[in-house]
Design an enzyme around this catalytic site. Sequence first.
Site, mmCIF file in Angstrom:
data_model
loop_
_atom_site.group_PDB
_atom_site.id
_atom_site.type_symbol
_atom_site.label_atom_id
_atom_site.label_comp_id
_atom_site.label_asym_id
_atom_site.label_seq_id
_atom_site.Cartn_x
_atom_site.Cartn_y
_atom_site.Cartn_z
ATOM 1 C CG ASP A 1 1.861 -2.930 -70.190
ATOM 2 O OD1 ASP A 1 2.228 -4.007 -70.713
ATOM 3 O OD2 ASP A 1 2.563 -2.303 -69.373
ATOM 4 C CE LYS B 1 8.821 -7.222 -66.502
ATOM 5 N NZ LYS B 1 9.333 -5.982 -67.080
#
Length: 391
Positions: free
Chosen positions: A181, A206
Site C-alpha cells: 500500500d 489521498k
Amino acid sequence: MELNTRAVHVANPPLPSGSHPLSVPLVQSSAFAFSSADELAEAMAGPDGQYVYSRRGNPTVRALEQTLAGLEGGAGALAFASGMGAISGVLLALLKPGDRVVAQRCLYGGTYAVLSDLAARHGVHVTSISGDDTAEFEAAAQHPATRLLVLETIANPTGQVPELPGLLAAARRMGITSLVDNSLASPVLCRPLELGADVVVHSTTKYLSGHSDVLGGVAVFADDALRRTVWPRTVELGACADPFAAWLTLRGIPTLPLRMRAHCAGAAVLAERLAGHPGVTAVHYPWLAGHPSYATARKVLSGGGGLLSFELAGGRDAGRAFIEGVRLAKLALSLGGVESLVTHPASTSHRELDAGALAAAGIGPGLVRMSVGIEDVEDLWADVQQALERG
C-alpha cells in the site's frame, strides 16, 4: 521522462478527428452500443478491448489506469471505487481458503479488518511480522501455503517504513506475491514496483487526487498476467471506479509532485519544532532523526511524507483539547488533501479501546495525527502553538 513530466502528460488518447484535447474527456456513460453481436462478444473477452459497460471498463477510467501504471512503472492497473475496494479486490482475487498471508503488524485498520474477516470466515491464516527484519519474514513464510506478503510504504499513524528492499527480494525468491500500500508515499516518494513488489495499491482519495473531493482506489501490477487474473474478480465484485471520480483524479495528478514537495517540507518543519516542545513527549515522523525507521526511510523514500503524529504529555484530555483548539487545521478523518487535518484517535476513531488496547495498537492516549497540507508552514506552526497552549 522524469516523474514530474510524466505526471503532467497523462494518458490521453486522440479524438477520432486526430486532435488531442488538453484535458482527458469525461465519458459519463454506463454502456456502449455495437453494430454486431460478434463485436460485442469480442469486446467482453478482457480488460483492454472496446468498451461495453462501465463496470468492465470506461475510457476515462482507462486513462487513469494507464497514467498510474506509468507513474508507478507497472505493466497495467485497475481502478476501483475506493482504496479499500482496491485492497479487497486484490485480496479476494488472489486468496482462497487454506492460503496463508504474512502481513506487517502495523497495517491500516481497513486492511486488517479484511484480513481478519478472511481468516474468520474463509480459513485464510494470517501471520503478523514487524516488517523490519527480512529473516523474520522468511521464517514466517516457510509454510508451503504462504501466498501473499502485505506491507505499507509508510504506516499510519506511526510512520514506520518497512525494510522493503529485503522483504520484497525475499518474497520474490520464495515465489510469494507481494502487495504494498503506497498511499501515504505516492509514486513521488517511492515506487515499490521498482524495489520488487508485485502489486501496489493506492487510495486515490489521498495524495493522488489531493483535493478532498474524490473517493477512489487503484491497483498497479508489475506483471500484466497478474492484472488479468485479478480483473474478472473485480468485475464480479463491482467495486469499479466512477468515471467522474477518475476524471477528478486525473485533474489532480499533474500537480502531485509539486504538492508532495510542499507536504513533505511542511511536515518536516513541524516535526522538528514539535520534537523540541515541552508539551510533546514523542514525535512519529520517518524523516526525523531518532525515529525507529529513520535509516530505512532515508534509503527507501525521497521524502518523509505529509503525515506525522505526536504524543502530548497531558494524555487523552490534552489530545482532545488540541484537536478542538486548532483554528486553521480542520478536524477530519482523511488525509492527503491540500488542507491540514488533525485527529485524536483515542477520542475519535479508537474511542472504544481502553488504555491497554490502545497501547497494543501503538496508539498512546495523547497521540494526535496531523495530515500536513500545503499552507504556509509558519501559519500552521502558529496554529499548532496556540492549540498546544490552550491545551
